[in-house]
Design a protein around this motif. Structure first.
Motif, PDB file in Angstrom:
ATOM      1  N   SER A 125      70.665 -92.811 -68.607  1.00 55.52           N
ATOM      2  CA  SER A 125      69.284 -91.922 -68.850  1.00 55.52           C
ATOM      3  C   SER A 125      69.738 -92.672 -70.119  1.00 55.52           C
ATOM      4  CB  SER A 125      68.933 -90.683 -68.972  1.00 55.52           C
ATOM      5  OG  SER A 125      69.882 -89.711 -69.047  1.00 55.52           O
ATOM      6  N   ARG A 137      70.593 -97.313 -71.759  1.00 59.00           N
ATOM      7  CA  ARG A 137      69.522 -97.946 -71.230  1.00 59.00           C
ATOM      8  C   ARG A 137      69.852 -99.271 -71.767  1.00 59.00           C
ATOM      9  NH1 ARG A 137      64.977 -94.917 -68.289  1.00 59.00           N
ATOM     10  NH2 ARG A 137      65.689 -92.833 -69.787  1.00 59.00           N
ATOM     11  N   GLN A 140      67.453-101.042 -76.485  1.00 61.90           N
ATOM     12  CA  GLN A 140      68.162 -99.710 -76.464  1.00 61.90           C
ATOM     13  C   GLN A 140      70.039 -99.336 -76.406  1.00 61.90           C
ATOM     14  OE1 GLN A 140      66.590 -96.993 -75.038  1.00 61.90           O
ATOM     15  NE2 GLN A 140      64.396 -98.892 -75.307  1.00 61.90           N
TER      16      GLN A 140
END
Length: 154
Positions: free
Chosen positions: A104, A107, A126
């Motif tokens: 999480s 990413r 990300q």
């Protein structure tokens, strides 16, 4: 540092994120003026407190985003973050024990990050995570374990 030199970007080691407090620094900082981006690379030899490490990275990214405005003279540079984690047995076990946390928070495609760090490709937007071999001779893709029923439970 060696990879940044090869790619022709400015490199800083122990880059202070708050000049008034040099104890707060990013392990390695790359400044790519041609593409207007700052890349923060956190070198993780041994994962201790995962929560503290993630909070520290968040703080450093926030501070880098403020710097990105100043460096860009009103047109902010983009800021990208990647962890380079030494592939020790303990670190591998921790990532395997908490796959949801790492998946999480990181990413960005590890493969794309690997290409960005080694070949100069555009880094993902990300945050990412790549492995560093134990002897620090090469970077390796991190392949997060697939989680059964991902997304169905908190």
């Amino acid at each position: 540092m060696r990879l940044g030199r090869k790619l022709g970007v400015q490199r800083m080691f122990e880059l202070p994120t708050r000049p008034a407090d040099p104890a707060r620094s990013t392990d390695v900082g790359w400044r790519d003026d041609a593409h207007r981006r700052l890349i923060q690379i956190e070198c993780v030899n041994s994962l201790g407190s995962i929560n503290a490490a993630l909070r520290s990275t968040d703080r450093k990214r926030s501070e880098a985003e403020a710097l990105a405005v100043a460096v860009g003279h009103g047109r902010p540079y983009s800021v990208r973050v990647c962890w380079v984690v030494r592939a020790t047995r303990r670190n591998r076990e921790l990532l395997a024990t908490y796959p949801e946390i790492f998946a999480s928070r990181f990413r960005g495609s590890s493969r794309a990050w690997l290409r960005a760090l080694t070949e100069g490709f555009r880094p993902p937007d990300q945050p990412g995570l790549v492995w560093c071999s134990v002897d620090a001779s090469r970077l390796l893709e991190w392949r997060p374990r697939r989680i059964a029923g991902a997304g169905s439970a908190a």
